[in-house]
Design an enzyme around this catalytic site. Structure first.
Site, PDB file in Angstrom:
ATOM      1  N   LEU A   1       0.903  -1.099   0.098  1.00  0.00           N
ATOM      2  CA  LEU A   1       0.100  -0.075   0.083  1.00  0.00           C
ATOM      3  C   LEU A   1       0.842   1.227   0.019  1.00  0.00           C
ATOM      4  CD1 LEU A   1      -1.542  -2.131   2.425  1.00  0.00           C
ATOM      5  CD2 LEU A   1      -3.299  -0.430   1.781  1.00  0.00           C
TER       6      LEU A   1
ATOM      7  N   GLY B   1       7.193  -5.199   2.059  1.00  0.00           N
ATOM      8  CA  GLY B   1       7.459  -3.937   2.061  1.00  0.00           C
ATOM      9  C   GLY B   1       6.001  -3.123   1.977  1.00  0.00           C
ATOM     10  N   ARG B   2       6.399  -1.905   2.079  1.00  0.00           N
ATOM     11  CA  ARG B   2       5.135  -0.844   1.965  1.00  0.00           C
ATOM     12  C   ARG B   2       3.817  -1.539   2.494  1.00  0.00           C
ATOM     13  NH1 ARG B   2       6.062   1.956  -4.022  1.00  0.00           N
ATOM     14  NH2 ARG B   2       8.197   2.959  -3.536  1.00  0.00           N
ATOM     15  N   ALA B   3       3.853  -1.881   3.939  1.00  0.00           N
ATOM     16  CA  ALA B   3       3.016  -2.785   4.380  1.00  0.00           C
ATOM     17  C   ALA B   3       2.351  -2.019   5.610  1.00  0.00           C
ATOM     18  CB  ALA B   3       3.064  -4.082   4.545  1.00  0.00           C
TER      19      ALA B   3
END
Length: 388
Positions: free
Chosen positions: A231, A252-254
């Site tokens: 996200l 990642g980007r979580a």
């Protein structure tokens, strides 16, 4: 503080289940009605589905099958960039090649990708998009809410297979110049780029609840069989309720939220989410962000909160102690819930009081929580499709 427990969300009459929107939007997306009282309709073709999604009519659109967009807009044969995230020497999975115009740090390789996945459907205002049972699937196509459109509910559908072997292969859900969006009880898997992404325009008031973000993949930028691009929340002026989601097997980007590239401002309330099997990082928080994180459970998460989050200028309140939980009482009217870690990395203490001050302005949008010890069992039992 508005209460949105599982029991209240799931207490529906038998006649309503799988026939229309289940429950009522809560948190920052409270008041979102989607298609409202519009009678449920089931499209008979891809063309009709797209027409209904994009028109100006309030609709309740039932997704009762797999709508497969693969090949409907042709394919592109070209050159993709191969970097270390493609070759994955010593990795446990294949990597992802990059669909892009330059390749300064890699080598060009031949690639073929599906065009439909890179061109999301622009959803009009006042839409409820609802899956029937466990049957509602959008394959090879994402959804985008943009152009000032608002009041959209996306519930109980599985979005999958958007060029998962390629970075920039497609995003599942895009919010860019939108408002009042409730994303609930969905599953997202096998996506080339982001599961959910906001553009540079505002995402507005958004609730992301009871979703399964499934990162298991054969093509991973982290070379570990776990999807990296989970996200990315960087909108102009955004308010997020992120609750009761199951985020697993990503790297990642979580989520990632905030940016120093614009004047973006974000308030994020993350409560009762289950982060599991993350071979990388969960929260990555940049400047111009106020993040209240409570009652989240991290199991086998390498990095629950990145080190750069602590130095980016972000304001974070992550409830690390009894005293910090009790400190919520005066500004918010309740005791915050601890976060819990099991077999995970460090949850560095951050208790920026400005977050509570900011949150006190939005008390009606703050939702109740369950005990953090109950999060894994409760979330897995309820998050995703077919669980309304």
């Amino acid at each position: 503080m508005k209460t949105a427990t599982f029991s209240t969300l799931l207490a529906l009459s038998a006649s309503a289940v799988n026939a229309q929107v289940s429950g009522t939007a809560f948190g920052f997306a409270a008041g979102t009605t989607g298609g409202g009282s519009a009678a449920p309709e089931t499209p008979s073709s891809i063309d009709e589905l797209v027409e209904w999604l994009t028109d100006d009519t309030a609709r309740t659109i039932m997704i009762d099958r797999t709508w497969d967009f693969t090949g409907t807009e042709g394919t592109t044969d070209g050159q993709c960039c191969s970097t270390r995230t493609t070759t994955c020497e010593g990795g446990t999975s294949a990597g992802q090649a990059w669909i892009q115009d330059t390749c300064d740090d890699g080598t060009w390789v031949s690639c073929t990708y599906d065009n439909a996945a890179k061109n999301p459907i622009n959803v009009g205002s006042n839409k409820s998009i609802v899956g029937v049972g466990s049957d509602g699937v959008l394959k090879g196509k994402g959804l985008r809410i943009t152009g000032g459109n608002s009041n959209v509910i996306i519930q109980n559908i599985h979005i999958t297979d958007l060029n998962p072997q390629y970075v920039w292969g497609g995003d599942a859900i895009t919010l860019d110049d939108a408002d009042l969006v409730w994303i609930d009880h969905n599953k997202i898997s096998l996506i080339g780029r982001q599961f959910i992404v906001s553009g540079w325009g505002k995402a507005g008031r958004v609730t992301i609840s009871n979703n399964e973000f499934d990162g298991v993949t054969d093509w991973s930028a982290g070379c570990n069989g776990k999807h990296y691009w989970t996200l990315l929340l960087i909108g102009e002026q955004d308010f997020y309720t992120f609750s009761d989601n199951w985020v697993h097997d990503v790297s990642g980007r979580a989520p990632h939220m905030g940016t120093d590239m614009t004047e973006s401002t974000i308030f994020f309330h993350g409560v009762n989410n289950y982060f599991q099997n993350i071979g990388g990082h969960a929260f990555d928080i940049d400047t111009n962000t106020w993040a209240l994180l409570e009652g989240n459970y991290f199991e086998s998460v390498d990095t629950p909160l990145t080190e750069t989050s602590l130095t980016s200028g972000a304001l974070i309140y992550n409830v690390p102690t009894v005293d910090s939980a009790s400190a919520c009482t005066s500004p918010l009217g309740y005791i915050c819930e601890w976060n819990r870690l099991a077999g995970s990395g460090t949850w560095t203490e951050r208790t920026d009081a400005d977050v509570l001050t900011m949150a006190s302005q939005y008390i009606d949008s703050l939702i109740d929580h369950i005990p953090v010890a109950d999060v894994p069992t409760t979330v897995v039992a309820n998050a995703g499709v077919g669980k309304l």
